[in-house]
Design a protein around this motif. Structure first.
Motif, PDB file in Angstrom:
ATOM      1  N   GLU A  13      46.824 109.700 129.467  1.00 22.19           N
ATOM      2  CA  GLU A  13      48.261 109.462 129.448  1.00 22.19           C
ATOM      3  C   GLU A  13      48.960 110.620 128.776  1.00 22.19           C
ATOM      4  OE1 GLU A  13      50.440 106.193 128.485  1.00 22.19           O
ATOM      5  OE2 GLU A  13      49.533 104.934 130.005  1.00 22.19           O
ATOM      6  N   ARG A  14      49.138 111.654 129.520  1.00 27.27           N
ATOM      7  CA  ARG A  14      49.794 112.822 128.989  1.00 27.27           C
ATOM      8  C   ARG A  14      51.283 112.557 128.993  1.00 27.27           C
ATOM      9  NH1 ARG A  14      50.985 116.287 126.574  1.00 27.27           N
ATOM     10  NH2 ARG A  14      50.714 118.539 126.701  1.00 27.27           N
ATOM     11  N   LYS A  15      51.883 112.542 127.809  1.00 26.97           N
ATOM     12  CA  LYS A  15      53.329 112.363 127.734  1.00 26.97           C
ATOM     13  C   LYS A  15      53.931 113.601 127.111  1.00 26.97           C
ATOM     14  CE  LYS A  15      54.209 107.528 127.307  1.00 26.97           C
ATOM     15  NZ  LYS A  15      54.670 107.112 128.596  1.00 26.97           N
ATOM     16  N   ARG A  17      56.089 115.500 124.701  1.00 27.63           N
ATOM     17  CA  ARG A  17      56.706 115.237 123.396  1.00 27.63           C
ATOM     18  C   ARG A  17      57.661 116.374 123.044  1.00 27.63           C
ATOM     19  NH1 ARG A  17      54.028 111.514 119.952  1.00 27.63           N
ATOM     20  NH2 ARG A  17      54.260 112.763 118.076  1.00 27.63           N
ATOM     21  N   ALA A  36      68.754 113.790 123.427  1.00 30.93           N
ATOM     22  CA  ALA A  36      67.585 112.981 123.063  1.00 30.93           C
ATOM     23  C   ALA A  36      67.492 111.754 123.965  1.00 30.93           C
ATOM     24  CB  ALA A  36      67.668 112.562 121.598  1.00 30.93           C
ATOM     25  N   ARG A  37      68.624 111.123 124.150  1.00 28.95           N
ATOM     26  CA  ARG A  37      68.671 109.922 124.979  1.00 28.95           C
ATOM     27  C   ARG A  37      68.296 110.237 126.436  1.00 28.95           C
ATOM     28  NH1 ARG A  37      71.566 104.978 126.013  1.00 28.95           N
ATOM     29  NH2 ARG A  37      70.505 104.410 127.938  1.00 28.95           N
ATOM     30  N   ARG A  40      64.631 110.765 126.704  1.00 28.05           N
ATOM     31  CA  ARG A  40      63.964 109.465 126.635  1.00 28.05           C
ATOM     32  C   ARG A  40      63.987 108.797 128.009  1.00 28.05           C
ATOM     33  NH1 ARG A  40      66.788 104.102 124.526  1.00 28.05           N
ATOM     34  NH2 ARG A  40      67.161 104.007 126.754  1.00 28.05           N
ATOM     35  N   ASP A  41      65.149 108.807 128.631  1.00 25.82           N
ATOM     36  CA  ASP A  41      65.279 108.164 129.936  1.00 25.82           C
ATOM     37  C   ASP A  41      64.483 108.894 131.016  1.00 25.82           C
ATOM     38  OD1 ASP A  41      66.797 106.207 128.828  1.00 25.82           O
ATOM     39  OD2 ASP A  41      68.732 107.044 129.438  1.00 25.82           O
ATOM     40  N   GLY A  43      61.538 109.739 130.466  1.00 22.79           N
ATOM     41  CA  GLY A  43      60.144 109.359 130.208  1.00 22.79           C
ATOM     42  C   GLY A  43      59.452 110.173 129.132  1.00 22.79           C
ATOM     43  N   MET A  44      60.217 110.916 128.360  1.00 27.47           N
ATOM     44  CA  MET A  44      59.579 111.739 127.323  1.00 27.47           C
ATOM     45  C   MET A  44      59.637 111.043 125.960  1.00 27.47           C
ATOM     46  SD  MET A  44      61.273 115.369 128.398  1.00 27.47           S
ATOM     47  CE  MET A  44      61.440 115.793 130.146  1.00 27.47           C
ATOM     48  N   GLU A  45      58.749 111.477 125.070  1.00 26.59           N
ATOM     49  CA  GLU A  45      58.805 111.000 123.689  1.00 26.59           C
ATOM     50  C   GLU A  45      59.602 112.017 122.882  1.00 26.59           C
ATOM     51  OE1 GLU A  45      54.837 110.177 122.281  1.00 26.59           O
ATOM     52  OE2 GLU A  45      54.779 108.268 123.338  1.00 26.59           O
ATOM     53  N   VAL A  46      60.692 111.570 122.315  1.00 27.18           N
ATOM     54  CA  VAL A  46      61.576 112.467 121.589  1.00 27.18           C
ATOM     55  C   VAL A  46      61.470 112.189 120.104  1.00 27.18           C
ATOM     56  CG1 VAL A  46      63.953 113.238 121.301  1.00 27.18           C
ATOM     57  CG2 VAL A  46      63.175 112.413 123.529  1.00 27.18           C
ATOM     58  N   ILE A  47      61.043 113.190 119.359  1.00 24.42           N
ATOM     59  CA  ILE A  47      61.001 113.044 117.913  1.00 24.42           C
ATOM     60  C   ILE A  47      62.320 113.590 117.377  1.00 24.42           C
ATOM     61  CG2 ILE A  47      59.885 113.739 115.759  1.00 24.42           C
ATOM     62  CD1 ILE A  47      57.866 113.730 118.922  1.00 24.42           C
ATOM     63  N   TYR A  48      63.107 112.713 116.818  1.00 23.65           N
ATOM     64  CA  TYR A  48      64.424 113.101 116.347  1.00 23.65           C
ATOM     65  C   TYR A  48      64.424 113.120 114.823  1.00 23.65           C
ATOM     66  CZ  TYR A  48      69.453 113.371 115.937  1.00 23.65           C
ATOM     67  OH  TYR A  48      70.720 113.790 115.633  1.00 23.65           O
TER      68      TYR A  48
END
Lengths: 144, 316
Positions: A13-15, A17, A36-37, A40-41, A43-48
């Motif tokens: 499960e390569r996501k 980031r 960021a939003r 996210r939409d 499909g990414m993981e956003v570190i805020y």
């Protein structure tokens, strides 16, 4: 690894980031939040990490979170100082090859300079559609 | 493997990379974990759980301060929800912890739940092992903001802290099953707000309904903004740890964890081997189509698929 969704197998499960950081002193985080939003939409993981980050904090967060892309939102005008500094700190953490994008109020001339000197891999400014950022990130992360 | 070697030498980049590999289900994942395993078992794991906005991240931040003051190294795993619709996530727990970003004794990692529903991410347990092998004395695991029944943390943590806030409902809420049952320590955070004393009292009454305790969960009031009560929480955690250690409960806890890991591992291997063989022999799409057409049924089809599975004795 082969994708086997739904076949009862573990799958890779390569996501993607992405770190979205606001270095420096300006307190305007609406742009960063919109981006960021959108990521996210997509499909990414956003570190805020929030406002007022030092370059060291940004680089260290990028390392600990092992992000695929670093995104900096800068509206203070300090981009010619902050961006090279962060790139340098990333390089010192074996992360020179991690794509770095800058968003905010960056004059065209500065943008060209940051790109030409290899400090930034992309510069997005007001008016750029969000899809452009998303596509750029996906392109950069392809084939990993 | 090179990355494992670097991690054991204290390379933080290697630590970060290894967490990604296990989180992404890399094909080498179990080989890596196998290599790390002899170096694990030394970290003490503390779970922090509670409703969204209860102040878990701030509490972790303050607790980090206490632990660092006592000279312990700490790993943090902060879990936030993954969207069930897009697969994306905003991982924002770091915002509250950025004061510790540059502390070499602290390593913070954010994780999305990625489909897991119990309050943790699928790979939390494995990420803990990686941090453990790296040599962190303590590992703080912050769950997603939970409702009433996401209690996976209790299987993962040695000590579990449940964070409540004032005005969380009437006294019947404290009697409900689920999250109220898993606390080793209760924290009433935002204790400067009206109703805090009542909430603390209600939790106390709930605890009084049971007569005998080997360990009665203490109720600690905190105000993270003013750093009040954090020292008391840290003390309670240390007391709980020594209770677990002297009573033999810690050994028991860890035994259960290993039992579960072993079971899961066997099930995983059986599952992947079975599917490997099935896929190499049978065009599944045709079979599915037959079932859709009602020419077959899934029940007998599944039995037939399994009838010819072989488990060789000595392959890898």
């Amino acid at each position: 690894m082969e994708r086997n969704r739904g076949w009862g197998l573990t799958m890779s499960e390569r996501k993607i980031r992405v770190l979205v950081a606001k270095p420096g002193l300006d307190g305007h985080d609406r742009g960063a939040k919109v981006v960021a939003r959108a990521l996210r939409d997509a499909g990414m993981e956003v570190i805020y990490t929030g406002l007022h980050q030092t370059p060291e904090q940004v680089a260290e967060a990028a390392l600990q979170e092992d992000v695929d892309v670093v995104g900096l939102s800068i509206l203070s005008g300090a981009h010619m100082t902050l961006v090279p500094r962060i790139k340098e700190l990333l390089a010192g953490r074996q992360m020179a090859d991690v794509p770095l994008m800058v968003g905010g109020i960056v004059p065209e001339e500065d943008a060209q300079k940051l790109l030409a000197e290899g400090y930034a891999d992309a510069v997005f400014t007001p008016g750029d559609p969000l899809e452009k950022i998303i596509d750029w990130i996906k392109e950069k992360c392809r084939g990993e | 493997m090179q990355l494992v070697k670097e991690l054991l030498e204290g390379n933080r980049r290697a630590l970060a990379r290894l967490i990604s590999l296990v989180e992404n289900g890399d094909p080498q994942k179990y080989d890596l974990l196998q290599e790390l395993y002899p170096h694990t078992g030394n970290s003490y794991v503390i779970g922090i759980t509670g409703a969204p906005g209860a102040g878990k991240s701030s509490l972790v931040d303050r607790l980090l301060k206490e632990m660092r003051r006592d000279g312990y190294s700490v790993g943090v795993i902060a879990v936030d929800p993954t969207s069930p619709f897009t697969g994306g996530a905003i991982l924002g727990d770091r915002i509250r912890m950025q004061d510790h970003a540059l502390d070499p004794g602290v390593f913070i990692r954010s994780m999305g739940t990625r489909g897991s529903l119990g309050g943790l991410s699928r790979a939390t347990q494995e990420a803990i092992q990686v941090l453990d092998a790296f040599g962190q004395d303590f590992i703080l695991v912050e769950t997603v903001g939970v409702g009433q029944s996401e209690v996976d943390i209790v299987k993962t943590a040695d000590s579990t802290v449940v964070v409540l806030t004032p005005a969380g409902g009437d006294s019947v809420q404290t009697m409900k099953a689920g999250i109220m049952e898993i606390a080793d320590i209760f924290v009433i955070n935002k204790a400067d707000l009206p109703g805090a004393e009542r909430t603390a009292a209600e939790v106390g009454v709930m605890l009084d309904m049971k007569e005998q305790y080997d360990w009665r969960p203490p109720v600690v009031s905190t105000v993270t903004l003013r750093e009040e009560g954090i020292d008391k929480l840290w003390r309670s955690l240390q007391e709980h740890r020594s209770y677990l250690e002297t009573s033999g409960k810690l050994h028991q806890l860890r035994k259960e964890r290993v039992r579960r890991e072993l079971t899961e591992q066997v099930e995983h291997l059986v599952k992947s081997r079975v599917w490997q063989q099935i896929r190499s022999r049978i065009p599944l799409e045709d079979l599915i189509e037959e079932i859709v057409q009602r020419r077959r049924d899934p029940y007998s089809a599944a039995r037939d698929l399994l009838a010819n599975i072989v488990f060789p004795h000595n392959d890898s």
